[in-house]
Design a protein around this motif. Structure first.
Motif, PDB file in Angstrom:
ATOM      1  N   ILE A  69      35.027  59.341  32.476  1.00 34.33           N
ATOM      2  CA  ILE A  69      34.885  58.008  31.657  1.00 34.33           C
ATOM      3  C   ILE A  69      34.349  58.738  30.251  1.00 34.33           C
ATOM      4  CG2 ILE A  69      33.583  55.825  30.947  1.00 34.33           C
ATOM      5  CD1 ILE A  69      32.871  55.554  33.898  1.00 34.33           C
ATOM      6  N   PHE A 119      39.214  56.835  31.933  1.00 32.03           N
ATOM      7  CA  PHE A 119      39.109  55.805  31.184  1.00 32.03           C
ATOM      8  C   PHE A 119      38.199  56.063  29.995  1.00 32.03           C
ATOM      9  CE2 PHE A 119      38.993  54.977  35.723  1.00 32.03           C
ATOM     10  CZ  PHE A 119      40.002  53.893  35.745  1.00 32.03           C
ATOM     11  N   GLU A 123      36.435  50.630  27.318  1.00 35.87           N
ATOM     12  CA  GLU A 123      37.305  49.868  28.390  1.00 35.87           C
ATOM     13  C   GLU A 123      36.244  48.926  29.059  1.00 35.87           C
ATOM     14  OE1 GLU A 123      40.512  51.317  30.657  1.00 35.87           O
ATOM     15  OE2 GLU A 123      40.007  53.358  29.863  1.00 35.87           O
ATOM     16  N   VAL A 128      37.625  48.493  34.814  1.00 31.10           N
ATOM     17  CA  VAL A 128      37.401  49.998  35.221  1.00 31.10           C
ATOM     18  C   VAL A 128      37.180  49.963  36.675  1.00 31.10           C
ATOM     19  CG1 VAL A 128      36.429  52.126  35.002  1.00 31.10           C
ATOM     20  CG2 VAL A 128      37.042  50.875  32.974  1.00 31.10           C
ATOM     21  N   ARG A 131      39.897  49.030  39.073  1.00 36.52           N
ATOM     22  CA  ARG A 131      41.024  50.134  39.042  1.00 36.52           C
ATOM     23  C   ARG A 131      40.493  51.027  39.921  1.00 36.52           C
ATOM     24  NH1 ARG A 131      42.444  50.252  32.863  1.00 36.52           N
ATOM     25  NH2 ARG A 131      43.486  52.217  33.600  1.00 36.52           N
TER      26      ARG A 131
END
Length: 140
Positions: A69, A119, A123, A128, A131
């Motif tokens: 992230i 990511f 987002e 997230v 996914r």
């Protein structure tokens, strides 16, 4: 440092930068909380491959899924990156190096058989987490 000078443009800037977290950021915590509620278990801030000195934010070792992230400023987000107003050359080069390292890390982990998910901090955490759940399920 050998020159005796700091990378920071001032003592105040140095204190701010030293206060930035490398793990457990708000976006990471939000995603991890959602993953935990989904029943997924994972490791945090781990090297997916011991011989590669790069750490993923979230690692599902048994299914070889590594999650990153990335912060918009630190990793040069195409939507939100704004150049620093001070020490411009240093910070622009740092963001460029970070982005290049991200590409290299993704390639090297993929070559080792890992699924790499990246990511941006901006987002939506629910999207997230969904996914990630889907990728982990597919890898099982």
């Amino acid at each position: 440092m050998t020159s005796g000078r700091s990378w920071a443009s001032s003592d105040a800037a140095r204190r701010v930068m030293q206060g930035n977290r490398s793990r457990d950021t708000k976006p990471e915590l939000a995603v991890r909380s959602l993953l935990h509620r989904m029943g997924l278990r994972y490791r945090v801030d781990r090297r997916p491959v011991a011989s590669l000195p790069r750490r993923a934010d979230i690692v599902f070792g048994s299914v070889r899924v590594a999650v990153f992230i990335d912060g918009c400023y630190w990793h040069a987000c195409p939507l939100h990156y704004a150049p620093s107003k001070t020490n411009v050359t240093y910070w622009a080069e740092k963001a460029r190096r970070n982005a290049a390292r991200d590409v290299d890390t993704t390639r090297r982990l993929t070559d080792e058989g890992w699924t790499v998910l990246r990511f941006w901090e901006h987002e939506d955490p629910s999207d997230v987490a969904s996914r990630i759940r889907d990728a982990v399920s597919a890898a099982r």
